[in-house]
Design a protein around this motif. Structure first.
Motif, PDB file in Angstrom:
ATOM      1  N   LYS A  17      42.136 -41.580 -10.791  1.00 40.70           N
ATOM      2  CA  LYS A  17      42.734 -40.360 -10.239  1.00 40.70           C
ATOM      3  C   LYS A  17      44.254 -40.466 -10.339  1.00 40.70           C
ATOM      4  O   LYS A  17      44.849 -41.460  -9.937  1.00 40.70           O
ATOM      5  CB  LYS A  17      42.314 -40.170  -8.788  1.00 40.70           C
ATOM      6  N   SER A  18      44.866 -39.422 -10.841  1.00 42.19           N
ATOM      7  CA  SER A  18      46.316 -39.426 -10.990  1.00 42.19           C
ATOM      8  C   SER A  18      46.994 -39.197  -9.649  1.00 42.19           C
ATOM      9  O   SER A  18      46.366 -38.783  -8.664  1.00 42.19           O
ATOM     10  CB  SER A  18      46.746 -38.335 -11.971  1.00 42.19           C
ATOM     11  N   GLU A  19      48.302 -39.433  -9.626  1.00 43.22           N
ATOM     12  CA  GLU A  19      49.076 -39.161  -8.406  1.00 43.22           C
ATOM     13  C   GLU A  19      48.959 -37.685  -8.039  1.00 43.22           C
ATOM     14  O   GLU A  19      48.799 -37.345  -6.866  1.00 43.22           O
ATOM     15  CB  GLU A  19      50.546 -39.535  -8.632  1.00 43.22           C
ATOM     16  N   ALA A  20      49.031 -36.818  -9.040  1.00 42.13           N
ATOM     17  CA  ALA A  20      48.953 -35.386  -8.762  1.00 42.13           C
ATOM     18  C   ALA A  20      47.588 -35.012  -8.198  1.00 42.13           C
ATOM     19  O   ALA A  20      47.492 -34.192  -7.269  1.00 42.13           O
ATOM     20  CB  ALA A  20      49.238 -34.596 -10.029  1.00 42.13           C
ATOM     21  N   GLU A  21      46.519 -35.583  -8.741  1.00 46.38           N
ATOM     22  CA  GLU A  21      45.175 -35.273  -8.253  1.00 46.38           C
ATOM     23  C   GLU A  21      45.001 -35.756  -6.818  1.00 46.38           C
ATOM     24  O   GLU A  21      44.472 -35.031  -5.958  1.00 46.38           O
ATOM     25  CB  GLU A  21      44.130 -35.919  -9.166  1.00 46.38           C
ATOM     26  N   LEU A  22      45.434 -36.971  -6.535  1.00 50.44           N
ATOM     27  CA  LEU A  22      45.301 -37.495  -5.178  1.00 50.44           C
ATOM     28  C   LEU A  22      46.183 -36.730  -4.199  1.00 50.44           C
ATOM     29  O   LEU A  22      45.771 -36.446  -3.063  1.00 50.44           O
ATOM     30  CB  LEU A  22      45.657 -38.984  -5.152  1.00 50.44           C
ATOM     31  N   ALA A  23      47.398 -36.396  -4.618  1.00 49.31           N
ATOM     32  CA  ALA A  23      48.297 -35.643  -3.739  1.00 49.31           C
ATOM     33  C   ALA A  23      47.682 -34.294  -3.377  1.00 49.31           C
ATOM     34  O   ALA A  23      47.751 -33.851  -2.217  1.00 49.31           O
ATOM     35  CB  ALA A  23      49.654 -35.462  -4.399  1.00 49.31           C
ATOM     36  N   ARG A  24      47.087 -33.642  -4.364  1.00 51.95           N
ATOM     37  CA  ARG A  24      46.452 -32.353  -4.115  1.00 51.95           C
ATOM     38  C   ARG A  24      45.256 -32.516  -3.182  1.00 51.95           C
ATOM     39  O   ARG A  24      45.053 -31.708  -2.264  1.00 51.95           O
ATOM     40  CB  ARG A  24      46.008 -31.736  -5.443  1.00 51.95           C
ATOM     41  N   ALA A  25      44.454 -33.553  -3.394  1.00 49.84           N
ATOM     42  CA  ALA A  25      43.287 -33.789  -2.548  1.00 49.84           C
ATOM     43  C   ALA A  25      43.692 -34.024  -1.099  1.00 49.84           C
ATOM     44  O   ALA A  25      43.070 -33.488  -0.165  1.00 49.84           O
ATOM     45  CB  ALA A  25      42.496 -34.983  -3.075  1.00 49.84           C
ATOM     46  N   VAL A  26      44.747 -34.800  -0.901  1.00 52.21           N
ATOM     47  CA  VAL A  26      45.233 -35.059   0.466  1.00 52.21           C
ATOM     48  C   VAL A  26      45.819 -33.786   1.055  1.00 52.21           C
ATOM     49  O   VAL A  26      45.580 -33.451   2.222  1.00 52.21           O
ATOM     50  CB  VAL A  26      46.278 -36.195   0.452  1.00 52.21           C
TER      51      VAL A  26
END
Length: 463
Positions: free
Chosen positions: A142-151
């Motif tokens: 998972k990319s930083e952008a994907e994880l940031a969006r999920a959080v």
């Protein structure tokens, strides 16, 4: 000479399965209810789904065409929901099998949660109105952008897959001032009897953190030490297209032993155990998948038994059926183009799609069932191979099947059980536009994903 007989003294091991062609079916026109959608039938010789004939669908939407039986999809989703409801278990639909905004809404309306494994799948789920807390997020990178969006949106569960992800997610959660609830994906060492590329629980592969090497135990320690992550359970996935419960039993035993270890070392009772998906479906007659109720009873019995043996409270169980819901409800309709009879071997039937809309035969050696769909045939059964139009000798849709000898150009054929991993793995190889996806229900049809055009292909090519 029969069109599928061997010439005397000649061998064709490279084209016939083990030198022995399969026997022709007793009835070429029969639709096995375990393989075809619930509403599939022959009316006047033509295959209909959802009360609509394939000829009308092809005329309106073109071919190749993905057709989804909406009532079938919803019924299978309800069957899983009801099978696990009494135990209070969570059922996540695995969106990687097939995900559109309409499919996400069907999942939500039938009371299931939704599993995604990329930022794109998360975007589709959110666009469809799925509440973030009903979404679980997977992914080995998972990319930083994907994880940031999920959080940011408050995804209900994030399944951690690596030490890098622990550090990454901890930092992003701290930055946003949130504490996401996470599970650790554990590689149990249990390998389901499946193709190498879809077996996901042995140690030598990219997914999860190994029990055997101690990586899973180290991951638990690191997450528990974080002030920004809340560890709520373990996750396991042992493979795909599984027809028995033996692998799940062994995986549950090892996970329960690990839960005991976590409790002993850290004083923590993890409340959730996600046993993943991978449950098989019938692709060809003779396949015998388990029913949802039987799966639920077996899984719950296994976990309860193991927890009792280790003096642990029974955790909340989760499962992730994807193919088991979407697969049987879909068919792909093709138009026959070129027919080549290779004397003494077989007939090669070329259709207007191929590996760009179904890569599974080439990738995994998958088997499928196919039938003449626009009419019934009058000819004798001919050993055939259904192939696509791509410039690859491996562009095969159905490796071995029988079609009537009077098959002709312009006929429609339908391949069953293509609801899972066909649209989702489709490509533009040879610059073929991807097919439309339509839903049928009660004699009506509607577009879920429109057919791509050459203009779509050129729009992204900026020269």
């Amino acid at each position: 000479m029969s069109r599928y007989a061997h010439p005397a003294g000649q061998r064709h091991a490279d084209v016939l399965p083990e030198d022995n062609p399969p026997s022709p079916p007793a009835d070429l026109d029969q639709l096995d209810p375990r393989v075809w959608p619930h509403t599939a039938a022959r009316v006047g010789g033509e295959i209909t789904v959802g009360g609509i004939g394939v000829t009308a669908l092809a005329e309106e939407y073109g071919t190749p065409l993905f057709v989804l039986d909406e009532d079938d999809f919803r019924a299978r989703a309800r069957d899983y929901r009801n099978a696990f409801a009494d135990a209070g278990a969570d059922v996540y639909y695995a969106g990687k099998a097939l995900l559109t905004k309409a499919v996400a809404r069907w999942v939500m309306e039938e009371g299931l949660k939704l599993d995604v494994c990329s930022g794109g799948e998360l975007a589709v789920a959110l666009a469809a109105g799925v509440p973030a807390e009903r979404i679980g997020m997977h992914g080995n990178n998972k990319s930083e952008a994907e994880l940031a969006r999920a959080v940011e949106v408050g995804v209900g569960r994030i399944v951690i897959d690596s030490f890098d992800e622990i550090e990454r997610l901890d930092r992003l959660a701290a930055r946003q001032g949130k504490v996401p609830e996470v599970l650790i994906r554990v590689t149990t060492g249990v390998e389901a009897h499946t193709h190498e590329f879809v077996a996901t629980a042995h140690d030598d592969q990219k997914f999860g953190l190994s029990l055997n090497t101690g990586a899973a135990a180290d991951a638990v320690r690191r997450v528990l030490e974080s002030a920004h992550l809340s560890l709520v359970g373990l996750h396991s996935h042992i493979g795909s297209q599984i027809f028995d419960m033996a692998g799940f039993e062994m995986a549950a035993r090892r996970l329960t032993e690990f839960l005991t270890l976590v409790h002993t070392e850290h004083g923590v009772l993890l409340p959730e155990l996600d046993l993943g998906g991978g449950l098989g479906i019938a692709y060809v007659p003779g396949d015998t998948p388990l029913e949802p109720k039987a799966i639920a009873e077996a899984l719950l019995d296994i976990v309860q038994h193991e927890c009792k043996a280790h003096d642990l409270p029974v955790p909340r169980i989760a499962v992730e059926p994807g193919r088991a819901i979407a697969g049987p409800c879909g068919i792909t309709v093709y138009e026959v183009g070129t027919i080549k009879d290779v004397e003494g071997i077989r007939s090669y039937v070329s259709v207007d799609g191929g590996m760009s809309d179904n890569i599974r035969t080439s990738l995994y050696g998958s088997e499928y069932t196919c039938s003449l769909a626009s009419r019934t045939g009058d000819g004798d059964p001919v050993l055939s191979r259904l192939v696509g139009k791509h410039c690859e000798s491996g562009d095969i849709v159905v490796r071995d099947l029988y079609l009537p000898s009077d098959l002709r150009t312009g006929d429609l054929v339908a391949v069953a059980a293509t609801g899972a991993y066909c649209h989702s793995m489709a490509s533009n190889y040879n610059h073929l536009p991807r097919p439309a996806v339509v839903a049928v229900r009660g004699g009506e049809s509607r577009t879920l994903v429109r057919r791509e055009t050459e203009e779509d292909l050129l729009r992204l090519d900026v020269g």
